[in-house]
Write a protein that holds these residues in place. Sequence first.
Motif, PDB file in Angstrom:
ATOM      1  N   VAL A 601       0.848  -1.192   0.000  1.00 47.54           N
ATOM      2  CA  VAL A 601       0.000   0.000   0.000  1.00 47.54           C
ATOM      3  C   VAL A 601       0.882   1.239   0.000  1.00 47.54           C
ATOM      4  CG1 VAL A 601      -1.812   1.229   1.202  1.00 47.54           C
ATOM      5  CG2 VAL A 601      -1.647  -1.255   1.390  1.00 47.54           C
ATOM      6  N   SER A 648      -5.609  -0.566 -12.174  1.00 49.50           N
ATOM      7  CA  SER A 648      -5.619  -1.027 -13.567  1.00 49.50           C
ATOM      8  C   SER A 648      -7.009  -1.101 -14.188  1.00 49.50           C
ATOM      9  CB  SER A 648      -4.976  -2.417 -13.708  1.00 49.50           C
ATOM     10  OG  SER A 648      -3.875  -2.544 -12.909  1.00 49.50           O
ATOM     11  N   THR A 731      -7.880  -3.530 -29.004  1.00 46.78           N
ATOM     12  CA  THR A 731      -6.917  -3.854 -27.954  1.00 46.78           C
ATOM     13  C   THR A 731      -7.460  -3.522 -26.578  1.00 46.78           C
ATOM     14  OG1 THR A 731      -5.893  -1.716 -28.317  1.00 46.78           O
ATOM     15  CG2 THR A 731      -4.892  -3.609 -29.409  1.00 46.78           C
TER      16      THR A 731
ATOM     17  N   MET B   1      -2.988  -3.886   0.369  1.00 44.89           N
ATOM     18  CA  MET B   1      -3.948  -3.294  -0.572  1.00 44.89           C
ATOM     19  C   MET B   1      -5.309  -3.984  -0.485  1.00 44.89           C
ATOM     20  SD  MET B   1      -3.788  -0.842  -2.726  1.00 44.89           S
ATOM     21  CE  MET B   1      -5.329  -0.140  -3.232  1.00 44.89           C
ATOM     22  N   ARG B  48      -9.785  -9.926  -8.749  1.00 43.68           N
ATOM     23  CA  ARG B  48      -8.505  -9.818  -8.041  1.00 43.68           C
ATOM     24  C   ARG B  48      -7.821  -8.486  -8.383  1.00 43.68           C
ATOM     25  NH1 ARG B  48     -11.314 -13.331  -7.484  1.00 43.68           N
ATOM     26  NH2 ARG B  48     -10.947 -15.456  -6.789  1.00 43.68           N
ATOM     27  N   LEU B  49      -7.025  -8.016  -7.426  1.00 39.79           N
ATOM     28  CA  LEU B  49      -6.404  -6.711  -7.612  1.00 39.79           C
ATOM     29  C   LEU B  49      -5.108  -6.837  -8.398  1.00 39.79           C
ATOM     30  CD1 LEU B  49      -6.975  -5.225  -4.059  1.00 39.79           C
ATOM     31  CD2 LEU B  49      -8.486  -5.257  -6.038  1.00 39.79           C
ATOM     32  N   ALA B  50      -4.841  -5.832  -9.210  1.00 42.32           N
ATOM     33  CA  ALA B  50      -3.593  -5.832  -9.973  1.00 42.32           C
ATOM     34  C   ALA B  50      -3.191  -4.394 -10.210  1.00 42.32           C
ATOM     35  CB  ALA B  50      -3.786  -6.550 -11.298  1.00 42.32           C
ATOM     36  N   ILE B  51      -1.912  -4.142 -10.184  1.00 44.39           N
ATOM     37  CA  ILE B  51      -1.428  -2.777 -10.389  1.00 44.39           C
ATOM     38  C   ILE B  51      -0.612  -2.735 -11.674  1.00 44.39           C
ATOM     39  CG2 ILE B  51       0.037  -0.968  -9.407  1.00 44.39           C
ATOM     40  CD1 ILE B  51      -0.753  -2.293  -6.638  1.00 44.39           C
ATOM     41  N   ASP B  52      -0.871  -1.698 -12.457  1.00 45.59           N
ATOM     42  CA  ASP B  52      -0.171  -1.524 -13.745  1.00 45.59           C
ATOM     43  C   ASP B  52      -0.358  -2.706 -14.686  1.00 45.59           C
ATOM     44  OD1 ASP B  52       0.676   0.916 -13.096  1.00 45.59           O
ATOM     45  OD2 ASP B  52       2.612   0.265 -12.293  1.00 45.59           O
ATOM     46  N   MET B  53      -1.539  -3.226 -14.717  1.00 48.46           N
ATOM     47  CA  MET B  53      -1.809  -4.331 -15.657  1.00 48.46           C
ATOM     48  C   MET B  53      -3.125  -4.075 -16.378  1.00 48.46           C
ATOM     49  SD  MET B  53      -0.969  -7.850 -13.803  1.00 48.46           S
ATOM     50  CE  MET B  53      -0.111  -7.899 -12.282  1.00 48.46           C
ATOM     51  N   SER B  54      -3.332  -2.846 -16.844  1.00 41.36           N
ATOM     52  CA  SER B  54      -4.595  -2.505 -17.499  1.00 41.36           C
ATOM     53  C   SER B  54      -4.867  -3.454 -18.654  1.00 41.36           C
ATOM     54  CB  SER B  54      -4.534  -1.086 -18.045  1.00 41.36           C
ATOM     55  OG  SER B  54      -4.205  -0.210 -17.006  1.00 41.36           O
ATOM     56  N   PRO B  55      -6.100  -3.809 -18.831  1.00 45.38           N
ATOM     57  CA  PRO B  55      -6.417  -4.756 -19.920  1.00 45.38           C
ATOM     58  C   PRO B  55      -6.426  -4.076 -21.280  1.00 45.38           C
ATOM     59  CG  PRO B  55      -8.400  -4.213 -18.703  1.00 45.38           C
ATOM     60  CD  PRO B  55      -7.269  -3.485 -18.031  1.00 45.38           C
ATOM     61  N   ILE B  56      -5.369  -3.330 -21.567  1.00 45.13           N
ATOM     62  CA  ILE B  56      -5.200  -2.743 -22.897  1.00 45.13           C
ATOM     63  C   ILE B  56      -4.048  -3.522 -23.529  1.00 45.13           C
ATOM     64  CG2 ILE B  56      -4.744  -0.636 -24.199  1.00 45.13           C
ATOM     65  CD1 ILE B  56      -7.140  -0.321 -22.342  1.00 45.13           C
ATOM     66  N   LEU B  57      -4.346  -4.248 -24.603  1.00 48.83           N
ATOM     67  CA  LEU B  57      -3.338  -5.151 -25.135  1.00 48.83           C
ATOM     68  C   LEU B  57      -2.149  -4.381 -25.695  1.00 48.83           C
ATOM     69  CD1 LEU B  57      -5.556  -7.760 -26.961  1.00 48.83           C
ATOM     70  CD2 LEU B  57      -4.687  -7.798 -24.630  1.00 48.83           C
ATOM     71  N   TYR B  65      -2.029  -9.125 -17.993  1.00 47.89           N
ATOM     72  CA  TYR B  65      -3.173  -8.223 -17.866  1.00 47.89           C
ATOM     73  C   TYR B  65      -4.064  -8.664 -16.726  1.00 47.89           C
ATOM     74  CZ  TYR B  65      -1.564  -7.394 -22.588  1.00 47.89           C
ATOM     75  OH  TYR B  65      -0.794  -7.130 -23.663  1.00 47.89           O
ATOM     76  N   THR B  66      -4.749  -7.690 -16.178  1.00 47.52           N
ATOM     77  CA  THR B  66      -5.715  -8.027 -15.135  1.00 47.52           C
ATOM     78  C   THR B  66      -6.972  -8.582 -15.790  1.00 47.52           C
ATOM     79  OG1 THR B  66      -6.892  -7.200 -13.214  1.00 47.52           O
ATOM     80  CG2 THR B  66      -6.746  -5.748 -15.099  1.00 47.52           C
ATOM     81  N   ASP B  67      -7.842  -9.107 -14.960  1.00 42.07           N
ATOM     82  CA  ASP B  67      -9.063  -9.744 -15.451  1.00 42.07           C
ATOM     83  C   ASP B  67     -10.019  -8.680 -16.020  1.00 42.07           C
ATOM     84  OD1 ASP B  67     -11.289 -11.204 -15.875  1.00 42.07           O
ATOM     85  OD2 ASP B  67     -11.207 -12.286 -13.975  1.00 42.07           O
ATOM     86  N   PRO B  68     -10.299  -8.686 -17.318  1.00 41.47           N
ATOM     87  CA  PRO B  68     -11.131  -7.616 -17.881  1.00 41.47           C
ATOM     88  C   PRO B  68     -12.634  -7.834 -17.681  1.00 41.47           C
ATOM     89  CG  PRO B  68     -10.423  -9.089 -19.611  1.00 41.47           C
ATOM     90  CD  PRO B  68      -9.817  -9.611 -18.348  1.00 41.47           C
TER      91      PRO B  68
END
Lengths: 955, 119
Positions: A601, A648, A731, B1, B48-57, B65-68
Amino acid sequence: MSHAGHLLIIIALLPFVGALVPGVMIRAGRTACAWFTAMPTALALVMLLILAPAVLRGEIIQAEITWLPQLGLSASFFLDGLGLLFACMITGVGLLITLYARFYLSGDDPMGQFYTYLLLFQGAMLGIVLSDNILLLLIFWELTSLSSFLLIGYWKHLPEGRQGAKMALTVTGAGGLAMIGGMLILGNIVGSYNLTDILQAGDQIKASEWYLPALILILLGAFTKSAQFPFHFWLPHAMAAPTPVSAYLHSATMVKAGVFLMARMWPALAGTEAWFYIVATTGLITMVLGALIALFKDDLKALLAFSTVSHLGLLTMLLGFGTKAAAVAAVFHIINHLTFKAALFMTAGIVDHETHTRDIKRLGGLRHLMPITFAIGTIAALSMAGIPLFNGFLSKEMMLEEASHTKWLDSYYVVPVLATIGALLSVAYSFRFISHVFLGPVRDDYPAKPHDPPFGMWAAPALLCVLVLVIGTMPFLADGIVAAAASAVTGETLDPHLKIWHGVTPALWMSVIAVAGGLLLLLIHRPLDMAWIKAPRPEAKAIFDRLISGLVTLTRGITEWSHNGAISRYLAIFTVTSVALGWVAYSGSGLSAPTRDLLPVPAVIAVGWVMLIVATVSVVVMHHHRFRALVLIGIIGLSISAGFVYLSAPDLALTQISVETVTIMLLLLALHFLPKMTPKESPLGLKLRDGAIAVVAGGGVGALAYAFMMRDIDTISGYHIANSYEGGGGTNVVNVILVDFRGYDTYGEIIVLGIAGFVIYALMHALLEGPAARRLKNTDYSQDRSRDRHPLMMVVVTRVLMPIAVVVGIYIFLRGHNQPGGGFVAGLVIAIALLMQYMASGFAWTQERKKIEYHTMIGIGVVIAGLTGAGAWLAGRPFLTSAYTYVHLPPIEEFELATAMLFDLGVFLTVLGAVMLMLYSLSRIARSAGTAAEVNETPMDYDPAEPVSANKAEV
Amino acid sequence: MEIIVASTVGVLTAGGVYLLLRLRTFAVILGLALLSYAVNVFLFASGRLAIDMSPILNKYGDGVYTDPLPQALVLTAIVISFGMTAVLVMIGLGAYLEAGSDEINIDPNAEDDATEPQA
């Protein structure tokens, strides 16, 4: 599907299609209406006869329209011997009833309605006997309950008709519910809902531990429908129906449905001890009891009703015996009972129609006045009594023969003796029907002058009487159909030979005793009747009424306790129940070990978290100050958007932030008309109670969320990520899911949103035309207004911002497929830009410049989305399959065009239209509020371009 | 988090439920708004939480990627909950203007006559 299969489906559908016609054709006259009712019935009968030779040869005709095969749901039909017999009875008697009713019903009765109900009922009955899927059968089963309700209560002006209909519906409906349970168990045991599969799995069913519950539940359905003791009481009350209905329902169809079901299920359920003792005993009791009551009924139709109960008991008993010979006897008696009972009901109807009474005590001597009716009634009644050379004799002999060697709990006497008593009583009431109505001296006190009815009315019963005599004297003619039906019942090929003379058997002696005893009973009927009237008897209707009113009191008590008008109470009950259910689920299985590590955090997030928690607690504490609460809600929403960015989810953050803005505007607008403070009125006890509920619920949900996040599960998301670009051409996986993978969901969502917009619009209209409008006009809201309602700065800034906002909106829309954005967000952004104009420059000014109605926008949006989806059909693909291509126009970089974008355009338009329609509606209310409702047509309160002196003083 | 998110969901739910059980329409609407936040965050967190893993390919390489899917569902949920809130606000407003009171509970003992609202 074979040619015959198609015919079968047409047969099943014909009555329902035909039911649409009489209501229209009644305008062409009653006779034309009757003809048009007869047509689908006759057509169905002809088709059945076309199929008959094959079925009599032992073939089974099947047809299936699959619907949801995964759930075992399909519209499948089959026709075997049993089905053929019943289907012919239903359509054949249906034809006769159509003819009879044409003459029976008076000019005041709505005949079109009658024929529609009749055809609906006929369709439901046909459905039962032709279904090859037990779920389908259940649907038709309930349909017969419903359509018979309409038929029994056809004379709506008679209280007996309504009560009788209600009682029939309650009893048969309750039985139907039980049967649903039984059928589902059966389907579970076998693993198929197909009747043909179930009938072949008899051993598996009988070995199952669920056999007994399934048997009892299914029998409950059959017994209630076929009026078996102790459910027999509804049938006599259903006699309040017009006589054609009684003749149809209680001879050939409705009550035979229960018997049919027992016969149908015979291979799957019969042959066990439980079956024998439940079914045969119930049948035996019903047979004797029904006959006994029938003997003392003075109402002709009541007499026939209880005799029907008795004969249904006989059939049930025969099926309960579980032997092949008994099954043959049952099938044969079904045919015979149909012929004489339908004729008798019609005779009773004729007597009623001509003499205006059905009371046996007021009749007698009609032999001379109505000779034709007398002949018909006598033939049918002699058959019912079981006199040789009439068809009733044959099947009764077979019944007695079977009874004579049936052992009941070690005793060889119980069944034969009781069966003989039943037959004896049957003889007695049949002879009473003849002698007390037709024989004896001619009276001079009939309510109307009796004479024979027109040909059309007696033609149908006469035809049935011919059948009675033909089968009675030449029973071998019925060999074929009886053999086919009995084979279908037992599941083995039977070849019975029906004969008049079986030699001097025990059954013959039992018959002789029955006839002699019956005649004796008739001679001493008068003193017996006196004794019967004096004897105390339980009154079924009173018991039923008490039971129902007890149930009503109970349910009303529960309803009034839980739904007393206090929404807070429902919500509290709901919340506590949900938490309790969650606890039950948790304590049942516990938790597995966590599989994920905690994420770190950062400090900035911790600060945001503190802000969010403080804001939430503050909302709760300060919710009495409504404006303050709104500001705090805004803080919460923005914090959550920030959280989405960090975790994200850029699309969610964009959506949340724009929705937040619109929501706050909406609430602010509404608050304009609402009190600005919530009074402090909750007592401390209530606060503590609610607080406790809230803390428990919150704790539970929080713990659940935590437990969830600490564990990994398998998801289907990998598929979406892998195929987003290849299959969907974008995408931004979230957007591709919205417009492509789960496009159908989104399509539903925008429709819901559009509907919400229309609901609000409609509510606003209702409000402005109701008493609230006056209240609005008379309330002075002006003190709430700022003195400078449309500040110069704001007007100018919003004008400048407008094109920028629109460009941003378009940009967000266009990039949506590949980058965060899309139709939802774009719609919200443009909506906010437009709202700013409303706020800054005023409602009227903006409204004047609006070129398109928001309703239209919603409609266009949904239509575009729908057409885009349907476009995939043209390419032979399923609804909403998207296609895309890459386009290169020289000055611009290569870009992609996808049909999904068109769909997203629909989303965009709908969201924009719905949001605008909602806020527009609220503003409309504002416009009509207050006396100071002069709305400015100019953008600002004063025009800076004009000289200062020209300005009016501020109002 | 995870603790942060879970506690947020919990506190929002608790606040929402408490306000939901109040006796005036406006408080109930506020409660529903809080509850909507809670539910949306909860659904989102189910991916589930994820940081800096946006589901933009990333077109130029493999990424994590995180779960979209929950995101897509929550996105529509946010918009729909706005629609729901709007309808509720309108109903609450209509009830207040027609009846002259914004109490949500009907007193079962009260006479059922349409009294003219006092302005």
